[in-house]
Design a protein around this motif. Sequence first.
Motif, PDB file in Angstrom:
ATOM      1  N   ASN A  13      -6.747  -5.406  -7.788  1.00 40.19           N
ATOM      2  CA  ASN A  13      -5.507  -5.552  -7.028  1.00 40.19           C
ATOM      3  C   ASN A  13      -5.530  -4.868  -5.671  1.00 40.19           C
ATOM      4  O   ASN A  13      -4.637  -5.090  -4.868  1.00 40.19           O
ATOM      5  CB  ASN A  13      -4.331  -4.990  -7.838  1.00 40.19           C
ATOM      6  CG  ASN A  13      -4.087  -5.780  -9.101  1.00 40.19           C
ATOM      7  OD1 ASN A  13      -4.344  -6.972  -9.140  1.00 40.19           O
ATOM      8  ND2 ASN A  13      -3.616  -5.129 -10.136  1.00 40.19           N
ATOM      9  N   GLU A  14      -6.503  -4.014  -5.432  1.00 42.96           N
ATOM     10  CA  GLU A  14      -6.546  -3.283  -4.165  1.00 42.96           C
ATOM     11  C   GLU A  14      -7.000  -4.216  -3.052  1.00 42.96           C
ATOM     12  O   GLU A  14      -7.839  -5.093  -3.271  1.00 42.96           O
ATOM     13  CB  GLU A  14      -7.511  -2.105  -4.270  1.00 42.96           C
ATOM     14  CG  GLU A  14      -7.083  -1.036  -5.256  1.00 42.96           C
ATOM     15  CD  GLU A  14      -5.793  -0.351  -4.840  1.00 42.96           C
ATOM     16  OE1 GLU A  14      -5.631  -0.048  -3.648  1.00 42.96           O
ATOM     17  OE2 GLU A  14      -4.944  -0.140  -5.714  1.00 42.96           O
ATOM     18  N   PRO A  15      -6.455  -4.050  -1.846  1.00 42.60           N
ATOM     19  CA  PRO A  15      -6.905  -4.882  -0.724  1.00 42.60           C
ATOM     20  C   PRO A  15      -8.416  -4.744  -0.531  1.00 42.60           C
ATOM     21  O   PRO A  15      -8.960  -3.656  -0.605  1.00 42.60           O
ATOM     22  CB  PRO A  15      -6.155  -4.297   0.479  1.00 42.60           C
ATOM     23  CG  PRO A  15      -4.988  -3.573  -0.097  1.00 42.60           C
ATOM     24  CD  PRO A  15      -5.429  -3.086  -1.452  1.00 42.60           C
ATOM     25  N   LEU A  37     -12.188  -9.420   3.057  1.00 45.37           N
ATOM     26  CA  LEU A  37     -10.905  -9.702   2.420  1.00 45.37           C
ATOM     27  C   LEU A  37      -9.811  -8.729   2.861  1.00 45.37           C
ATOM     28  O   LEU A  37      -8.661  -8.870   2.462  1.00 45.37           O
ATOM     29  CB  LEU A  37     -11.046  -9.639   0.889  1.00 45.37           C
ATOM     30  CG  LEU A  37     -12.040 -10.611   0.272  1.00 45.37           C
ATOM     31  CD1 LEU A  37     -12.194 -10.344  -1.216  1.00 45.37           C
ATOM     32  CD2 LEU A  37     -11.603 -12.047   0.517  1.00 45.37           C
ATOM     33  N   CYS A  38     -10.160  -7.742   3.681  1.00 50.05           N
ATOM     34  CA  CYS A  38      -9.178  -6.752   4.142  1.00 50.05           C
ATOM     35  C   CYS A  38      -8.234  -7.390   5.148  1.00 50.05           C
ATOM     36  O   CYS A  38      -8.646  -8.208   5.965  1.00 50.05           O
ATOM     37  CB  CYS A  38      -9.881  -5.548   4.790  1.00 50.05           C
ATOM     38  SG  CYS A  38     -10.824  -4.563   3.622  1.00 50.05           S
ATOM     39  N   PRO A  39      -6.962  -6.986   5.099  1.00 53.66           N
ATOM     40  CA  PRO A  39      -6.028  -7.515   6.098  1.00 53.66           C
ATOM     41  C   PRO A  39      -6.397  -6.999   7.485  1.00 53.66           C
ATOM     42  O   PRO A  39      -6.837  -5.864   7.636  1.00 53.66           O
ATOM     43  CB  PRO A  39      -4.670  -6.963   5.647  1.00 53.66           C
ATOM     44  CG  PRO A  39      -4.981  -5.807   4.759  1.00 53.66           C
ATOM     45  CD  PRO A  39      -6.338  -6.066   4.177  1.00 53.66           C
ATOM     46  N   ASN A  40      -6.241  -7.856   8.468  1.00 54.54           N
ATOM     47  CA  ASN A  40      -6.543  -7.476   9.844  1.00 54.54           C
ATOM     48  C   ASN A  40      -5.233  -7.026  10.482  1.00 54.54           C
ATOM     49  O   ASN A  40      -4.415  -7.841  10.869  1.00 54.54           O
ATOM     50  CB  ASN A  40      -7.147  -8.665  10.592  1.00 54.54           C
ATOM     51  CG  ASN A  40      -7.610  -8.284  11.979  1.00 54.54           C
ATOM     52  OD1 ASN A  40      -7.616  -7.118  12.347  1.00 54.54           O
ATOM     53  ND2 ASN A  40      -8.002  -9.279  12.752  1.00 54.54           N
ATOM     54  N   LYS A  58     -10.017   5.547   8.962  1.00 54.58           N
ATOM     55  CA  LYS A  58     -10.535   6.265   7.803  1.00 54.58           C
ATOM     56  C   LYS A  58     -10.494   5.314   6.620  1.00 54.58           C
ATOM     57  O   LYS A  58      -9.594   4.487   6.515  1.00 54.58           O
ATOM     58  CB  LYS A  58      -9.679   7.495   7.488  1.00 54.58           C
ATOM     59  CG  LYS A  58      -9.778   8.588   8.520  1.00 54.58           C
ATOM     60  CD  LYS A  58      -8.958   9.783   8.117  1.00 54.58           C
ATOM     61  CE  LYS A  58      -9.060  10.839   9.213  1.00 54.58           C
ATOM     62  NZ  LYS A  58      -8.209  11.976   8.964  1.00 54.58           N
ATOM     63  N   ILE A  59     -11.482   5.424   5.758  1.00 55.37           N
ATOM     64  CA  ILE A  59     -11.459   4.645   4.519  1.00 55.37           C
ATOM     65  C   ILE A  59     -11.008   5.596   3.425  1.00 55.37           C
ATOM     66  O   ILE A  59     -11.687   6.586   3.148  1.00 55.37           O
ATOM     67  CB  ILE A  59     -12.825   4.021   4.208  1.00 55.37           C
ATOM     68  CG1 ILE A  59     -13.186   3.033   5.321  1.00 55.37           C
ATOM     69  CG2 ILE A  59     -12.804   3.335   2.842  1.00 55.37           C
ATOM     70  CD1 ILE A  59     -14.492   2.322   5.161  1.00 55.37           C
ATOM     71  N   PRO A  60      -9.848   5.318   2.819  1.00 53.73           N
ATOM     72  CA  PRO A  60      -9.341   6.219   1.789  1.00 53.73           C
ATOM     73  C   PRO A  60     -10.298   6.302   0.600  1.00 53.73           C
ATOM     74  O   PRO A  60     -10.976   5.326   0.278  1.00 53.73           O
ATOM     75  CB  PRO A  60      -8.017   5.578   1.354  1.00 53.73           C
ATOM     76  CG  PRO A  60      -7.726   4.501   2.335  1.00 53.73           C
ATOM     77  CD  PRO A  60      -9.004   4.172   3.036  1.00 53.73           C
ATOM     78  N   CYS A  99     -10.572  -0.941   2.124  1.00 53.31           N
ATOM     79  CA  CYS A  99     -10.169  -1.307   3.477  1.00 53.31           C
ATOM     80  C   CYS A  99      -9.867  -0.066   4.301  1.00 53.31           C
ATOM     81  O   CYS A  99      -9.296   0.901   3.800  1.00 53.31           O
ATOM     82  CB  CYS A  99      -8.937  -2.203   3.420  1.00 53.31           C
ATOM     83  SG  CYS A  99      -9.267  -3.770   2.597  1.00 53.31           S
ATOM     84  N   PRO A 100     -10.225  -0.117   5.577  1.00 50.73           N
ATOM     85  CA  PRO A 100      -9.934   1.022   6.441  1.00 50.73           C
ATOM     86  C   PRO A 100      -8.429   1.170   6.656  1.00 50.73           C
ATOM     87  O   PRO A 100      -7.696   0.192   6.685  1.00 50.73           O
ATOM     88  CB  PRO A 100     -10.654   0.689   7.744  1.00 50.73           C
ATOM     89  CG  PRO A 100     -10.931  -0.765   7.696  1.00 50.73           C
ATOM     90  CD  PRO A 100     -10.929  -1.181   6.274  1.00 50.73           C
TER      91      PRO A 100
END
Length: 126
Positions: free
Chosen positions: A63-65, A86-89, A103-105, A110-111
């Motif tokens: 479920n994570e981006p 697949l990360c939102p821009n 930063k990438i958590p 996704c950053p």
Amino acid sequence: MTLFNSFSDTCVRSCDCTGPDGMPKQLGETWQSNCNECTCDSDTKSVQCRPLPSPVQPPITCNEPGQKMVTVNCCNTSKCECDVSLCPNTPLTCDPGFQPEMKIPEGGCCPAYTCGELTLLGVTAC
């Protein structure tokens, strides 16, 4: 004893079965090959294989981006894997005197962007 084949130096008592590695298997011997359990059958003197039961795995949801589900092996074990495409821009515009910082958590794909103070050669801008 008999030489198992002409290209190995392995001797056997009898020529029963050949495993996936090309080596001899004894009657009744069991091994795993890919996702199958194989046995050198005593009656037919041949290799009999059946699929291994799929491992019991709790349902997986990615479920994570930036995550997608991938099959790990032929036994249908799945896991979540990062795919940054697949990360939102989400472009970030910062106020004057600030610059975007990425930063990438931990545990994320996704950053994440924040606005940090703009510094030039170690000097903070006014």
